[in-house]
Enzyme design. Structure first.
Site, mmCIF file in Angstrom:
data_model
loop_
_atom_site.group_PDB
_atom_site.id
_atom_site.type_symbol
_atom_site.label_atom_id
_atom_site.label_comp_id
_atom_site.label_asym_id
_atom_site.label_seq_id
_atom_site.Cartn_x
_atom_site.Cartn_y
_atom_site.Cartn_z
ATOM 1 N NE ARG A 26 -21.528 10.529 -18.089
ATOM 2 C CZ ARG A 26 -21.298 9.313 -17.625
ATOM 3 N NH1 ARG A 26 -20.325 8.575 -18.133
ATOM 4 N NH2 ARG A 26 -22.077 8.807 -16.687
ATOM 5 C CB SER A 27 -18.050 14.695 -25.511
ATOM 6 O OG SER A 27 -16.811 14.560 -24.863
ATOM 7 C CE LYS A 76 -8.279 10.257 -26.653
ATOM 8 N NZ LYS A 76 -7.970 10.740 -25.311
ATOM 9 C CG ASP A 88 5.105 21.083 -30.517
ATOM 10 O OD1 ASP A 88 5.826 20.393 -31.259
ATOM 11 O OD2 ASP A 88 5.413 21.393 -29.352
ATOM 12 C CG ASP A 112 -7.008 14.351 -23.791
ATOM 13 O OD1 ASP A 112 -8.150 14.818 -23.604
ATOM 14 O OD2 ASP A 112 -6.803 13.255 -24.345
ATOM 15 N N GLY A 136 1.238 5.978 -14.738
ATOM 16 C CA GLY A 136 0.643 5.566 -16.006
ATOM 17 C C GLY A 136 1.432 6.113 -17.176
HETATM 18 N N1 LIG Z 1 -10.530 13.543 -17.207
HETATM 19 C C1 LIG Z 1 -10.413 13.397 -18.520
HETATM 20 O O1 LIG Z 1 -10.726 14.306 -19.310
HETATM 21 C C2 LIG Z 1 -9.856 12.113 -19.069
HETATM 22 C C3 LIG Z 1 -9.327 12.085 -20.382
HETATM 23 C C4 LIG Z 1 -8.791 10.896 -20.862
HETATM 24 C C5 LIG Z 1 -8.800 9.749 -20.051
HETATM 25 N N2 LIG Z 1 -9.333 9.812 -18.805
HETATM 26 C C6 LIG Z 1 -9.307 8.609 -17.928
HETATM 27 O O2 LIG Z 1 -7.940 8.258 -17.737
HETATM 28 C C7 LIG Z 1 -7.786 6.853 -17.619
HETATM 29 C C8 LIG Z 1 -6.693 6.377 -18.563
HETATM 30 O O3 LIG Z 1 -7.038 6.657 -19.911
HETATM 31 P P1 LIG Z 1 -6.009 6.387 -21.113
HETATM 32 O O4 LIG Z 1 -6.704 6.755 -22.363
HETATM 33 O O5 LIG Z 1 -4.684 6.994 -20.831
HETATM 34 O O6 LIG Z 1 -5.885 4.782 -21.028
HETATM 35 P P2 LIG Z 1 -4.763 3.813 -21.593
HETATM 36 O O7 LIG Z 1 -4.023 4.423 -22.739
HETATM 37 O O8 LIG Z 1 -5.431 2.495 -21.812
HETATM 38 O O9 LIG Z 1 -3.702 3.665 -20.362
HETATM 39 C C9 LIG Z 1 -4.093 3.024 -19.182
HETATM 40 C C10 LIG Z 1 -2.974 3.143 -18.135
HETATM 41 O O10 LIG Z 1 -3.454 2.524 -16.934
HETATM 42 C C11 LIG Z 1 -2.493 1.555 -16.510
HETATM 43 N N3 LIG Z 1 -3.168 0.447 -15.822
HETATM 44 C C12 LIG Z 1 -4.338 -0.138 -16.192
HETATM 45 N N4 LIG Z 1 -4.645 -1.147 -15.310
HETATM 46 C C13 LIG Z 1 -3.640 -1.170 -14.392
HETATM 47 C C14 LIG Z 1 -3.379 -1.969 -13.239
HETATM 48 N N5 LIG Z 1 -4.200 -2.950 -12.859
HETATM 49 N N6 LIG Z 1 -2.254 -1.709 -12.520
HETATM 50 C C15 LIG Z 1 -1.393 -0.724 -12.891
HETATM 51 N N7 LIG Z 1 -1.597 0.072 -13.980
HETATM 52 C C16 LIG Z 1 -2.710 -0.157 -14.717
HETATM 53 C C17 LIG Z 1 -1.820 1.102 -17.758
HETATM 54 O O11 LIG Z 1 -0.585 0.498 -17.458
HETATM 55 P P3 LIG Z 1 0.105 -0.579 -18.461
HETATM 56 O O12 LIG Z 1 0.832 0.206 -19.489
HETATM 57 O O13 LIG Z 1 0.979 -1.385 -17.566
HETATM 58 O O14 LIG Z 1 -1.034 -1.409 -19.062
HETATM 59 C C18 LIG Z 1 -1.680 2.435 -18.517
HETATM 60 O O15 LIG Z 1 -0.580 3.166 -18.030
HETATM 61 C C19 LIG Z 1 -9.176 6.271 -17.897
HETATM 62 O O16 LIG Z 1 -9.766 5.966 -16.651
HETATM 63 C C20 LIG Z 1 -9.936 7.388 -18.576
HETATM 64 O O17 LIG Z 1 -11.320 7.352 -18.298
HETATM 65 C C21 LIG Z 1 -9.846 10.972 -18.290
#
Ligand SMILES: NC(=O)c1ccc[n+]([C@@H]2O[C@H](COP(=O)([O-])OP(=O)(O)OC[C@H]3O[C@@H](n4cnc5c(N)ncnc54)[C@H](OP(=O)(O)O)[C@@H]3O)[C@@H](O)[C@H]2O)c1
Length: 283
Positions: A26-27, A76, A88, A112, A136
């Site tokens: 959506r950016s 990233k 930082d 972020d 997470g």
């Molecule tokens: N609001 C915003 O501006 C914004 C910005 C960035 C991201 N997000 C959202 O945040 C979420 C995470 O993004 P990310 O970039 O941090 O992803 P990421 O680096 O892939 O990390 C995903 C995390 O979810 C955990 N996870 C995934 N499936 C799981 C399950 N079945 N049970 C338990 N833990 C599980 C993973 O655990 P493991 O390490 O065990 O795999 C990991 O800690 C996404 O939904 C994304 O859309 C939102």
């Protein structure tokens, strides 16, 4: 008012979002709103770039005179490596989401965590009011944990894969680790819960946690914003806790990039929220 294409001059400033895929982002809608609001001679475009081509493509954007770019999954870490200098937060998170190009040099930042904290404050939540529990340990958890520490909070992390939480704790001294299976029992000791996993997102499994064990008046933030109100946030609202939605983080994290590329400080307000949220409602 919004939706018409702008006519660019030969001096237009150009930025965009690099990801693979990027069609869900959506950016472009968000930055396009601000560009039109401020009648800026500029554009913000989707840049789907395969990981094999990312580095060469970024050098191409620099050579082509782009102002900069946002970076999303899965680039990233590559973005961190390509920068001449990083701020930082990006250094502590080990990841970059915003690139600014200036006379051939690439500066990286990670907005972020800043966006998350700005959204907390928008909802009247003081990030330093008490200990925070992050679920997470992925890319966004890193940035959010660093920003919460910078804001003065004590931070604990619980992650399904313990090695990833341990790696995060090594990079962020002072971070505590809580067993993933103990996440509900740990709620009573924390003032803020943050879901940074993809659990609860449309098409993903739900997040299982017992908010009945939450401390009174706990703030419950979810960075997932599809759906806008996740089951976790709905549960928090039903129990009289303080829900903090994920869309605001997306909006706030965009401010520093827009300011650097287009020279105007944009604001997050209800009109912007409605405009971006309209694209997130179930069709
Ligand atoms: N609001 C915003 O501006 C914004 C910005 C960035 C991201 N997000 C959202 O945040 C979420 C995470 O993004 P990310 O970039 O941090 O992803 P990421 O680096 O892939 O990390 C995903 C995390 O979810 C955990 N996870 C995934 N499936 C799981 C399950 N079945 N049970 C338990 N833990 C599980 C993973 O655990 P493991 O390490 O065990 O795999 C990991 O800690 C996404 O939904 C994304 O859309 C939102």
């Amino acid at each position: 008012m919004f939706g018409a294409m702008s006519i660019l001059s030969g001096k237009a400033r150009i930025a965009g979002i690099t990801g693979w895929p990027v069609s869900h982002s959506r950016s472009p809608r968000l930055h396009g709103f601000w560009l039109q609001r401020h009648t800026i001679d500029g554009a913000y475009i989707p840049l789907p770039i395969h990981p094999d081509n990312w580095t060469v493509a970024i050098h191409g954007l620099v050579a082509a005179g782009f102002a900069g770019a946002n970076v999303t999954i899965p680039h990233k870490l590559a973005a961190f490596a390509i920068c001449h200098t990083v701020d930082d937060t990006a250094r502590r998170a080990g990841a970059v989401n915003t690139l600014v190009f200036n006379e051939g040099r690439i500066t990286g930042s990670n907005t972020d965590g800043w966006g998350f904290v700005a959204n907390l404050r928008h909802h009247g939540v003081d990030p330093a009011a008490g200990p925070a529990l992050l679920l997470g340990a992925g890319g966004s958890a890193r940035a959010i944990a660093a920003a919460l520490q910078d804001a003065g909070a004590t931070v604990a992390v619980a992650n399904r894969t313990p090695e990833r939480a341990e790696a995060l704790a090594r990079d962020l001294p002072g971070l505590r680790i809580i067993d993933w299976d103990a996440r509900s029992d740990a709620l009573a000791d924390h003032a803020l819960l943050v879901n940074t996993t993809s659990l609860g997102m449309t098409g993903h499994p739900p997040l299982e946690i017992d908010l009945g064990k939450a401390s009174a008046n706990m703030a419950v933030a979810d960075i997932v914003y599809v759906p806008l109100e996740t089951p976790l946030l709905a549960d928090a609202a039903r129990r009289g806790l303080r829900p903090v939605e994920g869309l605001g983080m997306l909006l706030y994290q965009a401010i520093p990039g827009f300011r650097a590329w287009f020279g105007v400080e944009p604001v997050v307000d209800d009109e912007l929220r409605r405009f971006v949220a309209a694209d997130l409602l179930p069709s």
